[in-house]
Design a protein around this motif. Sequence first.
Motif, PDB file in Angstrom:
ATOM      1  N   UNK A 251       0.837  -1.203   0.000  1.00 21.78           N
ATOM      2  CA  UNK A 251       0.000   0.000   0.000  1.00 21.78           C
ATOM      3  C   UNK A 251       0.875   1.258   0.000  1.00 21.78           C
ATOM      4  N   UNK A 252       1.916   1.257   0.848  1.00 25.50           N
ATOM      5  CA  UNK A 252       2.819   2.413   0.902  1.00 25.50           C
ATOM      6  C   UNK A 252       3.479   2.629  -0.462  1.00 25.50           C
ATOM      7  N   UNK A 253       3.896   1.533  -1.079  1.00 26.78           N
ATOM      8  CA  UNK A 253       4.520   1.639  -2.397  1.00 26.78           C
ATOM      9  C   UNK A 253       3.561   2.201  -3.430  1.00 26.78           C
ATOM     10  N   UNK A 254       2.304   1.781  -3.375  1.00 32.44           N
ATOM     11  CA  UNK A 254       1.296   2.270  -4.322  1.00 32.44           C
ATOM     12  C   UNK A 254       1.093   3.774  -4.136  1.00 32.44           C
TER      13      UNK A 254
ATOM     14  N   UNK B 129      10.401   3.375  -3.552  1.00 31.79           N
ATOM     15  CA  UNK B 129       9.192   2.623  -3.894  1.00 31.79           C
ATOM     16  C   UNK B 129       9.562   1.257  -4.479  1.00 31.79           C
ATOM     17  N   UNK B 130      10.642   1.203  -5.262  1.00 34.72           N
ATOM     18  CA  UNK B 130      11.069  -0.083  -5.825  1.00 34.72           C
ATOM     19  C   UNK B 130      11.486  -1.038  -4.708  1.00 34.72           C
ATOM     20  N   UNK B 131      12.264  -0.517  -3.746  1.00 31.42           N
ATOM     21  CA  UNK B 131      12.746  -1.356  -2.645  1.00 31.42           C
ATOM     22  C   UNK B 131      11.561  -1.905  -1.844  1.00 31.42           C
ATOM     23  N   UNK B 132      10.603  -1.025  -1.536  1.00 32.60           N
ATOM     24  CA  UNK B 132       9.458  -1.441  -0.727  1.00 32.60           C
ATOM     25  C   UNK B 132       8.586  -2.441  -1.495  1.00 32.60           C
ATOM     26  N   UNK B 133       8.278  -2.119  -2.761  1.00 33.31           N
ATOM     27  CA  UNK B 133       7.368  -2.964  -3.543  1.00 33.31           C
ATOM     28  C   UNK B 133       8.000  -4.317  -3.882  1.00 33.31           C
ATOM     29  N   UNK B 134       9.237  -4.270  -4.437  1.00 28.99           N
ATOM     30  CA  UNK B 134       9.869  -5.525  -4.842  1.00 28.99           C
ATOM     31  C   UNK B 134      10.271  -6.339  -3.618  1.00 28.99           C
TER      32      UNK B 134
END
Lengths: 263, 326
Positions: free
Chosen positions: B197-200, B237-242
């Motif tokens: 959610x944070x990444x989105x 965002x990449x670090x959090x999402x991936x």
Amino acid sequence: MNYRLQLDRVSAAYEGVSVLKDISLVLPDGVFTAIMGANGSGKSTLLKLLGGAVAPVAGKILLDGKPVSALRPRHLARDIAMLPQFPLAPDGIRVAELVMRGRFPHQTMFRQWSAADRTAVDAAMAQAGVADLAHRLVSTLSGGQRQRVWIALVLAQDTPILLLDEPTSFLDIAYQVELMALLSELSERGRTIVAVLHDINQASRHASHLVMLAGGQVIAAGRPDEVVRAETMRAVFRLESVIVPDPVTFTPMVVPSELRRNR
Amino acid sequence: MTARLGLAVALASSMLCILALASLAIGAKSLPLGEVLAALTGDASDVANEIVAMRVPRMLLAILAGIGFALAGAVMQAVTRNVLADPGIMGVNAGASLAVVLCVALTGMAQPMTLVWAAMGGALVTGALVQIFSSLGGATALRLVLCGVAMSAIAGGAGWAVTLSDPDLFRRVLVWGAGSLIVTDFEPVRAVAPFVLAGVLLTLVLGPRLNAIALGNDLARSLGVGIAGTQMAAAASVVVLAGAATSATGPVGFVGLLAPLAARAVVGVDQRAILALTALLGPVLLLSADLLARVVLPQGEAPLGIVMAFAGAPVLIALAYRIGDL
């Protein structure tokens, strides 16, 4: 002479090498200023300093008396637009879509597209003469058309000050004349235009304020008839020349008097 | 343009709903759709209720991981202006995966939340290393991809070396390490969801800035986009999402490559539209691969990562033919 944009004792370096030394300069409002000088004289660096893209090692770049480095990027972008020499057009983008991106500094997270944006984009495309290309793919345009599309993008940004880095390179002579005419027309309508240019005769015809750089310093600044002189050409380009009146506009025209030269 | 995006979003959303229901119905014991719907309100037979209850977390985890991998890929492609950027190719997933393996090796069976943090740490370290190595001597698109592939190989190899050194560890991480969605409780879903959610939310803010970045850093800066800040936010965002996605499913490649690619082919060049559609297509891809993984073998399940690789590799090859120069 009114001015908003000013360099106050600015020095700049590129990759550790000093490029501009202790320059003080004002850019008059509503005037088309051409920045000229030999290759490597710091013209592009000067433009990037004005646009806040490069930070000076000493001195200040001031907008309305305030250092541009203290302004938030988005606020600066509502006053100064800069067209770099090599902008990128995303694959598959259409003219209108590209021009719309000039509206970024006027948009917020929750107000992405307004009537004001629409009006500004239409006006910019009309002014740059690309309204009839709106739905064309940018990749299918000629070099001259493409350059006008980029001009439309920075016009859509709707800033009082417009900086352009060598906007006429890669254009044929007819497009060059057209673009120069557009820039002087924009300045007559009240915009401050600052462009890095190579062709001195063209600049004398269309710009009303010239800045000559050499060795990281301003050698001359003023009206074309004040700046374009044989001794300036000698100091800036180490070129012997005769200055004659342009047969059409009567502005100063440089005719090199050397047929070959040893640097 | 907007009509096209609306249609694409509607279609992708319907596909997502259908696949979500299918993933509740299909498996070792398949259920008719009517019974699945009844079970969702608790009105089916006890067996059906229990089967559906076990499959719900798996379905949710597939959706979350799909969003994570796909959006991470879309953001990477936009910020690097490189269509081959993908958390799998660039070594981010492998780094996250290595960190998870190390975490399990050092602490025994760790909690899902611990694994999420470990995965994000690993993603951050490998992502940063790839950035540093590729910028030595001037970053180019090709150098970035090559460094990413090398980092992916190193981290992947190190992960397997650690895994193989301990039979007990091997048994515990083997299934996860090949990419899998075998979960039966909500614990991993609860751990992963806040990060996705944070990444989105972060990508929502990034969208308009990525549109400016696409015009080159010089022009983007003149439009008022802080380049360094945008790159940092994109990296975060990449670090959090991936990272979150990898902790959920293990390293699953190609989703981050394919989903944004398909989205771009449908909606064009607007990064906001690409991100929106990518967030739907990622879960569609992952749910499809997971369904395929359940039915492709006569007995048991195929590893999700391998199914995805079989589906994704041909597309990557086709893509390599279409791209003249990087």
